[in-house]
Enzyme design. Structure first.
Site, mmCIF file in Angstrom:
data_model
loop_
_atom_site.group_PDB
_atom_site.id
_atom_site.type_symbol
_atom_site.label_atom_id
_atom_site.label_comp_id
_atom_site.label_asym_id
_atom_site.label_seq_id
_atom_site.Cartn_x
_atom_site.Cartn_y
_atom_site.Cartn_z
ATOM 1 N N ALA A 121 0.780 -1.243 0.000
ATOM 2 C CA ALA A 121 0.000 0.000 0.000
ATOM 3 C C ALA A 121 0.808 1.288 0.000
ATOM 4 C CB ALA A 121 -0.928 -0.006 1.214
ATOM 5 N N ALA A 122 2.009 1.275 0.564
ATOM 6 C CA ALA A 122 2.717 2.535 0.801
ATOM 7 C C ALA A 122 3.233 3.154 -0.511
ATOM 8 C CB ALA A 122 3.900 2.279 1.730
ATOM 9 N N GLY A 124 0.446 4.983 -0.285
ATOM 10 C CA GLY A 124 -0.994 5.137 -0.089
ATOM 11 C C GLY A 124 -1.751 5.807 -1.229
ATOM 12 N N GLY A 125 -1.085 6.006 -2.373
ATOM 13 C CA GLY A 125 -1.759 6.646 -3.509
ATOM 14 C C GLY A 125 -2.986 5.859 -3.953
ATOM 15 N N LYS A 126 -2.798 4.563 -4.093
ATOM 16 C CA LYS A 126 -3.921 3.758 -4.589
ATOM 17 C C LYS A 126 -4.897 3.450 -3.456
ATOM 18 C CE LYS A 126 -1.120 1.960 -8.347
ATOM 19 N NZ LYS A 126 0.196 2.415 -7.856
ATOM 20 N N ASP A 188 -0.601 -4.229 -5.937
ATOM 21 C CA ASP A 188 0.265 -3.329 -6.716
ATOM 22 C C ASP A 188 1.684 -3.747 -6.330
ATOM 23 O OD1 ASP A 188 0.883 -1.100 -8.347
ATOM 24 O OD2 ASP A 188 1.140 0.156 -6.571
ATOM 25 N N CYS A 241 4.811 -1.615 -12.149
ATOM 26 C CA CYS A 241 5.357 -0.561 -13.023
ATOM 27 C C CYS A 241 6.640 -1.090 -13.661
ATOM 28 C CB CYS A 241 5.578 0.729 -12.244
ATOM 29 S SG CYS A 241 6.614 0.509 -10.798
HETATM 30 N N1 SAM Z 1 0.448 0.891 -3.997
HETATM 31 C C1 SAM Z 1 1.398 1.921 -3.617
HETATM 32 C C2 SAM Z 1 0.839 3.266 -4.059
HETATM 33 O O1 SAM Z 1 0.100 3.335 -5.036
HETATM 34 O O2 SAM Z 1 1.163 4.278 -3.412
HETATM 35 C C3 SAM Z 1 2.780 1.656 -4.197
HETATM 36 C C4 SAM Z 1 3.323 0.301 -3.825
HETATM 37 S S1 SAM Z 1 4.970 -0.001 -4.359
HETATM 38 C C5 SAM Z 1 4.753 -0.366 -6.048
HETATM 39 C C6 SAM Z 1 5.294 -1.587 -3.696
HETATM 40 C C7 SAM Z 1 5.293 -1.647 -2.194
HETATM 41 O O3 SAM Z 1 5.408 -3.019 -1.807
HETATM 42 C C8 SAM Z 1 6.449 -0.928 -1.476
HETATM 43 O O4 SAM Z 1 5.915 0.072 -0.660
HETATM 44 C C9 SAM Z 1 7.104 -2.029 -0.620
HETATM 45 O O5 SAM Z 1 7.494 -1.568 0.655
HETATM 46 C C10 SAM Z 1 5.967 -3.042 -0.519
HETATM 47 N N2 SAM Z 1 6.323 -4.448 -0.225
HETATM 48 C C11 SAM Z 1 7.397 -5.174 -0.603
HETATM 49 N N3 SAM Z 1 7.307 -6.438 -0.133
HETATM 50 C C12 SAM Z 1 6.127 -6.524 0.532
HETATM 51 C C13 SAM Z 1 5.459 -7.568 1.253
HETATM 52 N N4 SAM Z 1 5.995 -8.786 1.343
HETATM 53 N N5 SAM Z 1 4.279 -7.298 1.827
HETATM 54 C C14 SAM Z 1 3.731 -6.044 1.736
HETATM 55 N N6 SAM Z 1 4.317 -5.023 1.086
HETATM 56 C C15 SAM Z 1 5.499 -5.264 0.495
#
Ligand code: SAM
Length: 313
Positions: A121-122, A124-126, A188, A241
């Site tokens: 989620a981080a 948090g945009g989506k 995502d 992406c």
């Molecule tokens: N969806 C977010 C947005 O739109 O703002 C962007 C997400 S970014 C593409 C991928 C995220 O996956 C990163 O924030 C990373 O910390 C997280 N991540 C990596 N491994 C993970 C796991 N095993 N469980 C949950 N999150 C994970």
């Protein structure tokens, strides 16, 4: 042609892969990523409606055009000063978000009252777009492993007035421990980000095929876990992406071939982007995979990204 890709900073492996995938077009795809993306924003309809905010911004001299696939999305064509310094931004009336990043939440079609998981989620945009489309009703369980990124997520969600989301600082590989069957899931996925060279030019040279394999392995595990907690009839939207088929089409093919409950790839609700690849590197994949979409920097003016909609049946 390969020479030109090398000159732009792509190592031999990736230059050759891109040429195999797209022929001469590979150059226009990577060249488009040499220019910055337009700055886009999403009106936060939890706080204000679209005409009211666009009027406020127009009065201050901002001009913008609509994002074709997002009713609340706009890209700036005139930014007299940073939109991030406006009271509208600081008060959470808008969120700065890349146009492509607006697509996966729309593809999930979240409804007020549903129980939804956001598995990565981080910042948090989506998640906040999902909450807005749900009118803050129902519940979102939003996971991430990045501690600092989660702090930023908390600030973003609170600025935007999101109140239906529980942030969970844990790998979503443990999502089953919640004991919940979800109506819908957004994955995502963490990826190599090869479609975001505009923002991260260092990735041209730093990324390796080992990184692609590492991400693919994690993506498959996350997807398997997500589908195991999705209710029958529920929908999971998978997005990355990345430009690499190993992180996109091959992951979906793996689900179709190996998953122990039945799933279908479905058409996305909006016909933007291009059909996903069904014969990357000469490897034949299920025709179903063409229902997923790819967005390309050269044709769609976005990052390179991939979106697939999967239904558990
Ligand atoms: N969806 C977010 C947005 O739109 O703002 C962007 C997400 S970014 C593409 C991928 C995220 O996956 C990163 O924030 C990373 O910390 C997280 N991540 C990596 N491994 C993970 C796991 N095993 N469980 C949950 N999150 C994970």
């Amino acid at each position: 042609m390969l020479e030109k890709l090398f000159r732009l900073g792509y190592p031999k492996t990736f230059a050759e892969r891109y040429y195999k995938l797209w022929g001469e077009r590979a150059l226009s795809i990577v060249q488009a990523m040499e220019n910055p993306l337009p700055r886009c924003f999403r009106v936060n309809t939890l706080r204000i409606d679209v005409p009211a905010l666009t009027k406020l911004l127009n009065k201050k001299g901002f001009q913008f055009k609509r994002v074709p696939w997002a009713r609340e999305g706009f890209c700036l064509t005139r930014e007299p000063f940073s939109i991030a310094s406006t009271p509208e931004y600081l008060g959470g009336l808008l969120y700065i978000q890349e146009a492509g990043s607006m697509y996966p939440p729309i593809a999930l079609e979240p409804k007020p009252g549903e129980v939804i998981a956001d598995m990565a989620a981080a910042p948090g945009g989506k998640t906040s777009y999902l909450a807005q489309l749900m009118k803050n009703k129902g519940i979102i369980y939003a996971f991430d492993v990045g501690e600092e990124r989660l702090k930023e997520t908390r600030l973003n969600l609170s600025r935007l007035g999101v109140t239906n989301t529980i942030l969970i600082h844990k790998s979503s590989l443990y999502i089953d421990e919640l004991g919940i069957e979800f109506d819908k899931i957004l994955l995502d996925a963490p990826c190599t980000g090869s479609g975001t060279i505009h923002k991260n030019p260092e990735r041209k040279a730093s990324r390796t095929m080992e990184d692609v394999k590492f991400c693919q392995n994690l993506q498959m595990k996350l997807l398997e876990k997500g589908l195991s907690v999705l209710r029958k009839g529920g929908i999971l939207v998978y997005s990355t992406c990345s430009l690499e088929p190993e992180e996109n089409e091959f992951v979906i093919q793996w689900v179709l071939d190996n998953f122990n409950v039945n799933v279908n790839v479905e058409l996305l609700p909006l016909k933007y982007g291009e059909p996903a690849l069904t014969n990357p590197f000469g490897i034949e994949l299920s025709e179903e995979i063409a229902k997923a979409r790819r967005f390309y920097p050269d044709r769609h003016g976005t990052s390179g990204f991939f979106v697939a909609k999967i239904r558990r049946i």
